[in-house]
Design a protein around this motif. Structure first.
Motif, mmCIF file in Angstrom:
data_model
loop_
_atom_site.group_PDB
_atom_site.id
_atom_site.type_symbol
_atom_site.label_atom_id
_atom_site.label_comp_id
_atom_site.label_asym_id
_atom_site.label_seq_id
_atom_site.Cartn_x
_atom_site.Cartn_y
_atom_site.Cartn_z
ATOM 1 N N GLU A 235 0.829 -1.211 0.000
ATOM 2 C CA GLU A 235 0.000 0.000 0.000
ATOM 3 C C GLU A 235 0.861 1.257 0.000
ATOM 4 N N ALA A 236 1.889 1.291 0.862
ATOM 5 C CA ALA A 236 2.756 2.470 0.917
ATOM 6 C C ALA A 236 3.527 2.635 -0.389
ATOM 7 N N TYR A 237 3.977 1.531 -0.955
ATOM 8 C CA TYR A 237 4.705 1.589 -2.224
ATOM 9 C C TYR A 237 3.795 2.089 -3.342
ATOM 10 N N ASP A 238 2.571 1.597 -3.371
ATOM 11 C CA ASP A 238 1.620 2.030 -4.393
ATOM 12 C C ASP A 238 1.264 3.500 -4.220
ATOM 13 N N ALA A 239 1.100 3.926 -2.962
ATOM 14 C CA ALA A 239 0.766 5.328 -2.701
ATOM 15 C C ALA A 239 1.887 6.264 -3.131
ATOM 16 N N ALA A 240 3.130 5.771 -3.118
ATOM 17 C CA ALA A 240 4.275 6.579 -3.530
ATOM 18 C C ALA A 240 4.467 6.585 -5.040
ATOM 19 N N GLY A 241 3.586 5.917 -5.766
ATOM 20 C CA GLY A 241 3.678 5.906 -7.223
ATOM 21 C C GLY A 241 4.372 4.694 -7.795
ATOM 22 N N GLY A 242 4.650 3.696 -6.968
ATOM 23 C CA GLY A 242 5.308 2.494 -7.458
ATOM 24 C C GLY A 242 4.352 1.570 -8.190
ATOM 25 N N VAL A 243 4.909 0.764 -9.074
ATOM 26 C CA VAL A 243 4.128 -0.185 -9.865
ATOM 27 C C VAL A 243 4.521 -1.601 -9.461
ATOM 28 N N ILE A 244 3.509 -2.441 -9.253
ATOM 29 C CA ILE A 244 3.739 -3.845 -8.905
ATOM 30 C C ILE A 244 3.383 -4.706 -10.108
ATOM 31 N N LEU A 245 4.359 -5.468 -10.579
ATOM 32 C CA LEU A 245 4.119 -6.393 -11.687
ATOM 33 C C LEU A 245 3.483 -7.659 -11.143
ATOM 34 N N ARG A 246 2.421 -8.131 -11.793
ATOM 35 C CA ARG A 246 1.753 -9.345 -11.353
ATOM 36 C C ARG A 246 1.720 -10.360 -12.481
ATOM 37 N N ASP A 247 1.855 -11.615 -12.093
ATOM 38 C CA ASP A 247 1.755 -12.720 -13.039
ATOM 39 C C ASP A 247 0.393 -13.360 -12.847
ATOM 40 N N LEU A 248 -0.485 -13.236 -13.850
ATOM 41 C CA LEU A 248 -1.837 -13.770 -13.745
ATOM 42 C C LEU A 248 -1.909 -15.251 -14.068
ATOM 43 N N PHE A 249 -0.782 -15.840 -14.443
ATOM 44 C CA PHE A 249 -0.810 -17.232 -14.885
ATOM 45 C C PHE A 249 -0.001 -18.156 -13.975
ATOM 46 N N GLU A 250 0.795 -17.606 -13.095
ATOM 47 C CA GLU A 250 1.591 -18.407 -12.181
ATOM 48 C C GLU A 250 1.500 -17.786 -10.791
ATOM 49 N N ASP A 252 2.797 -15.924 -7.943
ATOM 50 C CA ASP A 252 3.901 -14.958 -7.935
ATOM 51 C C ASP A 252 4.206 -14.405 -6.549
ATOM 52 N N SER A 253 3.563 -14.945 -5.503
ATOM 53 C CA SER A 253 3.835 -14.521 -4.117
ATOM 54 C C SER A 253 3.692 -13.014 -3.940
ATOM 55 N N GLY A 254 2.735 -12.430 -4.611
ATOM 56 C CA GLY A 254 2.499 -10.999 -4.459
ATOM 57 C C GLY A 254 3.082 -10.148 -5.555
ATOM 58 N N GLY A 255 3.835 -10.745 -6.482
ATOM 59 C CA GLY A 255 4.346 -9.998 -7.625
ATOM 60 C C GLY A 255 5.740 -9.446 -7.405
ATOM 61 N N TRP A 256 6.053 -8.417 -8.190
ATOM 62 C CA TRP A 256 7.381 -7.797 -8.161
ATOM 63 C C TRP A 256 7.226 -6.284 -8.068
ATOM 64 N N PHE A 257 7.998 -5.659 -7.188
ATOM 65 C CA PHE A 257 8.022 -4.203 -7.095
ATOM 66 C C PHE A 257 8.964 -3.693 -8.184
ATOM 67 N N GLN A 258 8.410 -2.972 -9.146
ATOM 68 C CA GLN A 258 9.170 -2.626 -10.345
ATOM 69 C C GLN A 258 10.251 -1.588 -10.079
ATOM 70 N N ASP A 259 9.968 -0.593 -9.253
ATOM 71 C CA ASP A 259 10.907 0.510 -9.023
ATOM 72 C C ASP A 259 11.736 0.214 -7.778
ATOM 73 N N ALA A 260 12.882 -0.417 -7.983
ATOM 74 C CA ALA A 260 13.734 -0.796 -6.853
ATOM 75 C C ALA A 260 14.291 0.431 -6.135
ATOM 76 N N ALA A 261 14.632 1.486 -6.894
ATOM 77 C CA ALA A 261 15.180 2.696 -6.276
ATOM 78 C C ALA A 261 14.151 3.355 -5.358
ATOM 79 N N LEU A 262 12.908 3.416 -5.820
ATOM 80 C CA LEU A 262 11.847 3.990 -4.986
ATOM 81 C C LEU A 262 11.647 3.158 -3.723
ATOM 82 N N LEU A 263 11.667 1.843 -3.872
ATOM 83 C CA LEU A 263 11.487 0.970 -2.713
ATOM 84 C C LEU A 263 12.606 1.183 -1.702
ATOM 85 N N GLU A 264 13.849 1.258 -2.175
ATOM 86 C CA GLU A 264 14.980 1.490 -1.268
ATOM 87 C C GLU A 264 14.809 2.804 -0.513
ATOM 88 N N GLN A 265 14.370 3.844 -1.223
ATOM 89 C CA GLN A 265 14.185 5.139 -0.572
ATOM 90 C C GLN A 265 13.100 5.063 0.495
#
Length: 716
Positions: A235-250, A252-265
């Motif tokens: 939720e906090a990552y999404d509120a900061a403008g981050g994008v979460i990649l999701r796999d609809l076919f496998e 994915d344990s919640g997906g992938w946080f696309q912006d690693a730099a934003l997450l680190e910050q």
């Protein structure tokens, strides 16, 4: 004269009342498949009949039409219309569009077969695009799902597939790419990135597997189950403008946080807030980081929290509850029959007593003023706090009386400062420094301090005598060495031992991930358990004497183990020490396999050359297994090698003991026939796409184009 081409006469279309239609037993469809009759009825009820029924007239005995028509093709539509009539949504005599076939050139069975045989389902890509058009027209996922009797998740999957790069969809339309690969590409919405990945893998069939495509598309992302992502939260990552990649076919344990730099910050920002909150509790300093290297607390003393003191009222209550519990327990022990009421009361009193024992742990506020805490993230993403560490520069200063001397003579040369009573005489109330040992002083003016040289000579004799006495008492000598080791391990800068024993303990903090190994965690837990029991340094000798023999030996082994160093360093050749380490391991019956080490991509296979990987598999599993992977690219080879080596007990040379080299040499000479007989079948089986003969891009079997074999050997 040219023969005229006969014109085709289409079968007539008629509206025939439903009650004049009967289901033909000549319909070739017998197995229920696809959309159910009920779902088809709902669809016809909403959009009406899109395809006419194919009927034939029923003839009487005289060969004349009876006015009734049988339905050999379109039976499912006929039954669906019957459901609508039962639901009163359609009249019994409702005119039904029908194609009437009165030809005798074909049979009813042939008509039924032709209608189903020549019908072709939509290409999946057409379905994806059609769902996309409906979505663009304003229909949401749930409405599309309801109209076509599929789940909402299926609609989302189709729409995601339709969003893949048009270039890749064109390749899919031409059967140059598989549906499973399109599914893998759908993880990312970045068409440019999709194109980059395709350019990277399109010339190598071994790199075109879906799992590898997903890996490339997410290699710059952070998994949602990573400790950083868990700590920040989606939720906090999404509120900061981050994008979460999701796999609809496998999964994915919640997906992938696309912006690693934003997450680190976001991690650093939250750590800063949490660290300030912890520091506000009274600590002198707080250091926060995602992780610290192994041994980061080296050189620091640690203080621990103690259970909060009980108030007078709490002590009185504890005594009352304890007395009541003991009395009731004694009474119950004498009873012959069980009593649930008494058992419940004992449980209640026991829980209250446990609460007294489990009261909160608190730090001494005075200790907090000189100590600090390390704040980091655990593997589960939860905040971990290591508190109570005192830096050497924050240790309380020991009063030596220097301040008083400076007050009396602040301009004195420090080089002329007196030792305690040494070279110092008193004449008429004045202190004179540097007096000669032979200076005669009147006996009635006081006793002069002993000369330094004499003191040295006397104490040297005392030292030798004490050494001799200590050598005759093994138990005390053991405690003496233990005392010296404990001072250096737990107190660092204390100088309270008369033994000149120095212990070096290297933390190897430069090794990534070392702190996460099971051995490091076990050592840390054992060290902390002992550290909690340590008294002040001036009381350590009595503490050690008071320990039982087993505890003293365990503490001695712990301290001694921390000085062991079997690391091979190119700048510090120690052949004798390394041989001694192997001898020690043999004495202990130690083996890295039994200790839990096994080769993985991270700890070995991903850090060596392809030649080394193949060699490892050949040594452990034989030549046939090595041939299964020798044509692969390195990353894929490393993963498959890890699978093949699982359970093989194989070790690289630096981890082998004496005899390990001979075993490795023997394994190298195993013939293919022997390898076939001893090979673990489960470990040797590879997926079909991995068992090919040679890389299609290779000039020779097992050698990739442009790969310099000589260079590999030189690198080794």
């Amino acid at each position: 004269m040219a023969k005229a081409i006969q014109k085709i006469a289409m079968n007539p279309s008629e509206n025939i009342p439903y009650d004049k239609l009967v289901l033909s037993q000549k319909n070739v469809r017998r197995v229920k498949d696809g959309v159910s009759i009920e779902q088809l009825a709902e669809d016809i009820g909403r959009r009406m009949l899109l395809q006419s029924l194919n009927v034939r007239p029923v003839l009487g005995e005289d060969g004349e039409e009876t006015g009734t028509f049988e339905v050999p093709a379109g039976g499912r539509r006929y039954l669906a219309l019957g459901i609508l009539i039962k639901q009163k949504r359609l009249a019994k005599n409702e005119p039904i569009p029908c194609i009437v076939n009165r030809s005798t050139a074909t049979s009813a069975e042939e008509d039924s077969l032709a209608e189903n045989f020549h019908r072709e389902d939509l290409h999946p890509l057409d379905q994806f695009r059609a769902f996309k058009i409906l979505s663009d027209q304003g229909l949401d996922h749930e409405e599309i799902a309801a109209r076509f009797f599929v789940s909402s998740a299926t609609v989302k999957q189709r729409l995601r597939l339709a969003s893949v790069s048009p270039r890749l969809l064109d390749l899919y339309e031409k059967d140059e790419i598989r549906l499973e690969q399109i599914m893998a590409f759908s993880i990312s919405d970045d068409h440019a990135r999709q194109a980059q990945v395709w350019e990277r893998i399109n010339n190598n069939q071994h790199m075109q597997e879906p799992y590898y495509i997903r890996r490339l598309l997410t290699e710059t992302t952070v998994r949602a189950d990573d400790r950083r992502a868990v700590y920040v939260g989606a939720e906090a990552y999404d509120a900061a403008g981050g994008v979460i990649l999701r796999d609809l076919f496998e999964l994915d344990s919640g997906g992938w946080f696309q912006d690693a730099a934003l997450l680190e910050q976001l991690v650093f920002d939250r750590l800063k807030v949490d660290a300030e909150a912890i520091r506000a509790d009274g600590w002198k300093w707080v250091e926060a980081a995602i992780s610290f290297p192994y041994g980061h607390t080296s050189g620091m003393r640690r203080v621990y929290a103690e259970p909060a003191e009980l108030s007078t009222e709490e002590i009185a209550r504890y005594d009352t509850v304890k007395a009541e519990y003991d009395a009731l327990d004694a009474k119950y022990a004498e009873m012959e029959d069980a009593d649930q009421e008494i058992e419940d009361k004992l449980d209640q009193l026991g829980a209250e007593l446990d609460a007294f024992s489990d009261r909160p742990q608190v730090y001494d506020p005075a200790q907090k003023t000189i100590a600090g805490a390390f704040v980091t993230l655990g593997a589960n993403g939860q905040l971990q706090i290591e508190a109570g560490f005192v830096r050497p520069e924050d240790e309380p200063r020991v009063e030596t009386g220097d301040d008083d001397e400076e007050a009396d003579g602040g301009d004195r040369d420090p080089s002329q400062a007196d030792d305690v009573g040494a070279n110092r005489t008193v004449v008429n109330g004045q202190s004179l420094n540097g007096a000669s040992d032979t200076t005669e002083e009147p006996e009635d003016e006081g006793i002069k301090p002993l000369p330094e040289r004499l003191v040295f000579d006397l104490t040297a004799q005392k030292t030798l005598a004490l050494r001799n006495a200590l050598a005759s008492d093994v138990d005390v000598a053991f405690v003496m060495v233990l005392h010296a080791l404990v001072l250096q391990v737990f107190y660092r800068f204390a100088k309270d031992s008369c033994l000149e024993i120095n212990m070096v303990s290297n933390s190897f903090g430069q090794v990534q991930g070392l702190a996460e190994t099971p051995w490091a965690k076990e050592i840390a837990d054992r060290h902390e358990a002992w550290d909690r029991d340590m008294p002040d340094s001036d009381k350590l000798w009595e503490f050690l004497l008071g320990l039982d023999e087993a505890s003293r030996k365990a503490l001695f082994a712990h301290c001694a183990s921390l000085s062991l160093n079997a690391v091979v360093e190119p700048w510090n050749k120690r052949p004798g020490a390394l041989a001694h380490a192997d001898a020690l391991a043999a004495t202990l019956g130690f083996d890295m396999v039994e200790a839990g080490w096994s080769p993985t991509v991270d700890n070995y296979l991903g850090r060596v050359t392809k030649a080394r990987i193949v060699q490892a598999v050949r040594e452990a599993r034989g030549g046939d297994s090595a041939q299964l992977i020798d044509h692969m690219k390195k990353d894929l080879m490393a993963r498959e090698a890890a699978r093949l080596l699982e359970g093989s007990n194989w070790l690289p040379e630096p981890l082998r003991l004496d005899g390990g080299e001979a075993a490795a040499d023997t394994a190298k000479t195993v013939t293919d026939d022997v390898a076939d007989a001893t090979l673990d079948d489960d470990a040797a089986e590879l997926p079909a796409f991995l068992a090919g003969d040679a890389d299609p891009l290779s000039d020779e079997p097992g050698t990739a184009v442009g790969e310099d074999t000589d260079h590999l050997q030189a690198a080794e």
